[in-house]
Design an enzyme around this catalytic site. Structure first.
Site, PDB file in Angstrom:
ATOM      1  N   SER A   1      -4.034   0.243  25.577  1.00 21.93           N
ATOM      2  CA  SER A   1      -3.649   0.219  24.291  1.00 21.93           C
ATOM      3  C   SER A   1      -3.489   1.531  23.596  1.00 21.93           C
ATOM      4  O   SER A   1      -3.950   2.561  24.114  1.00 21.93           O
ATOM      5  CB  SER A   1      -4.770  -0.619  23.263  1.00 21.93           C
ATOM      6  OG  SER A   1      -4.599  -0.574  22.061  1.00 21.93           O
TER       7      SER A   1
ATOM      8  N   TYR B   1     -13.501  -2.226  20.021  1.00 18.91           N
ATOM      9  CA  TYR B   1     -12.168  -2.187  20.751  1.00 18.91           C
ATOM     10  C   TYR B   1     -11.684  -1.097  21.421  1.00 18.91           C
ATOM     11  O   TYR B   1     -11.402  -0.906  22.550  1.00 18.91           O
ATOM     12  CB  TYR B   1     -11.041  -3.114  20.016  1.00 18.91           C
ATOM     13  CG  TYR B   1      -9.923  -3.431  20.777  1.00 18.91           C
ATOM     14  CD1 TYR B   1      -9.700  -4.448  21.351  1.00 18.91           C
ATOM     15  CD2 TYR B   1      -8.756  -2.471  20.587  1.00 18.91           C
ATOM     16  CE1 TYR B   1      -8.252  -4.715  21.923  1.00 18.91           C
ATOM     17  CE2 TYR B   1      -7.369  -2.698  21.022  1.00 18.91           C
ATOM     18  CZ  TYR B   1      -7.476  -3.863  21.851  1.00 18.91           C
ATOM     19  OH  TYR B   1      -6.154  -4.023  22.373  1.00 18.91           O
TER      20      TYR B   1
END
Length: 314
Positions: free
Chosen positions: A137, A150
């Protein structure tokens, strides 16, 4: 293009129930591969089963399920061309307020599970001179407020990918990282619901400190998801990483990810802090008095910088 010899090969895609995983499984099957699509429930298996897609019940945090997929691959005469480590969860919360059980759950799914599957399938990948595709990501490079768990797992996945690439490249296995920006999938909606649930469990003092921040981040995720890359478009980037003869070590997916990755290295930490704060303030409950004037000043500075609206992360 997929050759006739590639069409006889296997690909394992984890987290294929919905979103990018499901789209990736379908795109690779369309290109002629036989895809073992990891899903967690029987009804997800029924939904994705089609020509070229064989659903497999797979929770990457359960060792017996990981062993089962390795046995399934080992028993198949076809070579394993690629493992796409796509499974993931999004849990947002301030570092102070996020329970340790949630930190461990995020790292278990978003990092340790991928390592477990990779370890289990590396013998087959080595035999087939295949490749590992790790779905990271933009959060694996730049961490926004409330993204500590995350982004921490994604940062770690980036480091593990670098180490693995240098270990197995001499053995004929390629390791590629895909870094999406905003993608229109269900993960953001689930992340918002989880963030609200966790916020409801914060102490009154924590709620006072971080309540507005959580609201702003949820609003940012909701607005960014609607304008993000489609899952099908992201799947085409992943398929390129899978099929290109000499893939790059990293691919971005989406214009926002590409722009952030290009501009980020040229910004100082403090400049980036101000830009991210300004971006969040545009989604915050309206302040009053002096707080409004301070917010307007920071927002004006943020608007002067050539930085995109940061969207919900993959």
């Amino acid at each position: 293009m997929t050759t006739s010899s590639e069409a006889q090969k296997l690909i394992v895609v984890t987290g294929a129930s919905t979103g990018m995983g499901a789209s990736t499984a379908r795109e690779l099957a369309r290109r002629g591969f036989h895809v073992l699509a990891g899903v967690r429930r029987d009804h997800d298996a029924d939904a994705i089963r089609s020509a070229g897609i064989e659903p497999v019940i797979l929770d990457i945090t359960e060792p017996e399920r990981v062993e089962a997929i390795a046995a399934r691959v080992a028993a198949d005469p076809r070579a394993l061309h690629a493992l796409v480590n796509n499974a993931g969860i999004q849990v947002n919360g301030p570092v102070e307020a996020l329970p340790m059980a949630e930190w461990r759950r995020v790292f278990d799914v978003n990092l340790f599970g991928h390592i477990a599957v990779t370890q289990a399938l590396l013998p087959a990948l080595l035999r087939g001179k295949g490749r590992v595709i790790n779905i990271s990501s933009i959060g694996g490079k730049y961490a926004m407020a409330t993204y500590g768990a995350y982004a921490g797992a994604k940062f770690a996945l980036e480091a593990v990918s670098d180490s693995l690439r240098r270990e197995v490249a001499p053995l004929g296995v390629q390791v590629v990282v895909v870094e999406p920006g905003g993608v229109r999938t269900e993960i953001a909606a689930r992340g918002i619901a989880t963030a609200n649930d966790l916020a409801a469990r914060m102490t009154p003092e924590q709620g006072e400190r971080y309540g507005d921040l959580v609201q702003a981040n949820n609003a940012l995720m909701a607005s960014g998801t609607a304008s993000g890359l489609t899952a099908d478009a992201a799947a085409r980037v992943i398929a390129k990483a899978v099929t290109t003869r000499r893939p790059r070590t990293r691919y971005t997916a989406g214009r926002d990810a590409a722009l952030i990755m290009r501009l980020g290295p040229f910004l100082s930490d403090r400049a980036l802090d101000r830009i991210l704060a300004a971006n969040l303030r545009r989604h915050s409950p309206a302040p009053s008095g002096g707080a409004r004037r301070e917010a307007e000043a920071v927002s004006a500075e943020g608007r002067r910088m050539p930085w995109p609206s940061l969207r919900a992360r993959r």
